[in-house]
Design an enzyme around this catalytic site. Structure first.
Site, PDB file in Angstrom:
ATOM      1  N   GLY A 243       0.130  -1.067  -0.179  1.00 55.78           N
ATOM      2  CA  GLY A 243       0.281   0.153   0.294  1.00 55.78           C
ATOM      3  C   GLY A 243       1.023   1.137   0.099  1.00 55.78           C
ATOM      4  N   ASP A 244       0.042   1.868  -0.418  1.00 58.38           N
ATOM      5  CA  ASP A 244       0.816   3.966  -0.227  1.00 58.38           C
ATOM      6  C   ASP A 244      -0.288   4.600  -0.579  1.00 58.38           C
ATOM      7  OD1 ASP A 244       3.608   4.489  -0.536  1.00 58.38           O
ATOM      8  OD2 ASP A 244       2.601   5.961  -2.075  1.00 58.38           O
ATOM      9  N   SER A 245      -0.235   5.364   0.301  1.00 57.61           N
ATOM     10  CA  SER A 245      -1.249   7.709   0.265  1.00 57.61           C
ATOM     11  C   SER A 245      -0.084   8.126   0.123  1.00 57.61           C
ATOM     12  CB  SER A 245      -1.083   6.798   1.625  1.00 57.61           C
ATOM     13  OG  SER A 245      -2.166   5.856   2.055  1.00 57.61           O
TER      14      SER A 245
ATOM     15  N   GLY B  66      -3.145   4.040  -2.636  1.00 51.71           N
ATOM     16  CA  GLY B  66      -3.007   2.487  -3.675  1.00 51.71           C
ATOM     17  C   GLY B  66      -3.187   1.226  -2.725  1.00 51.71           C
TER      18      GLY B  66
END
Length: 211
Positions: free
Chosen positions: A73-75, A110
């Site tokens: 995950g990524d933000s 994501g």
């Protein structure tokens, strides 16, 4: 069914635990700057998805990765067409808050899942991006801002804010899935898991979760 979390984010871990899932934590060692440098010009959605995918694949490729579903995950936070990751320093965090208080921006998260049970070909998995609009209070005083920054909380989170801890009092409203702002959308994960043939309840492994 085991979920492997390719992240050190305590917020993502807390969301999963509250949803009845105790993942195996396997942080990735991805060089985010290097990944983005080789990806060309990307939109905010493409940026978080590219990084989420890189993290999931890096962990799935590891020799010690257990069989199961790997989650990367990524933000990032977007304001005025520019994206912002973690501020890392108090000075940068203060600049961010001076700019964003009283305004509305978009938090992009994501998600990428890789099925590690039968191996993968280096380009496997499914992904999706979710976003939510975040509006900050317009009466945030400088002393409140300084106290929040001094707590250290905003230094290691995208956009220099949280909604699930100290920063929650400075958020006026959210339009979209609140868990997206924390960095992980549970409805999105359920959908992606289904694409891999996994039913959501198969992940439930914490005490008190339904069987």
């Amino acid at each position: 069914m085991q979920l492997i979390l390719a992240s050190t984010s305590p917020a993502r871990l807390a969301v999963l635990r509250a949803a009845g899932i105790e993942p195996i934590v396997r942080p990735s060692s991805v060089d985010e700057d290097a990944v983005l440098a080789g990806a060309g010009e990307l939109s905010p959605a493409e940026t978080v998805l590219t990084l989420a995918r890189a993290k999931a694949l890096a962990v799935a490729d590891g020799d010690d990765c257990p069989d199961g579903i790997v989650l990367g995950g990524d933000s990032m936070f977007e304001l005025d067409g520019k994206i912002y990751g973690k501020p890392h320093t108090a000075e940068v965090a203060r600049q961010r808050w001076q700019m964003q208080r009283g305004r509305t921006g978009t938090l992009w998260s994501g998600h990428w899942l890789v099925d590690r049970r039968a191996g993968h070909d280096g380009d496997a998995g499914v992904g999706a991006v979710k976003s939510a609009e975040v509006t900050f209070v317009d009466d945030l005083r400088d002393d409140e801002m300084d106290a929040y920054i001094a707590s250290g909380e905003p230094l290691q989170v995208a956009g220099a804010f949280t909604i699930d801890s100290l920063g929650g009092a400075f958020i006026e409203r959210i339009a979209g899935d609140p868990s997206t702002v924390i960095g992980i959308s549970l409805p999105t994960l359920r959908q992606l898991a289904g694409e891999l043939g996994v039913r959501w309840h198969e992940f439930w492994n914490r005490a008190g979760a339904a069987s």
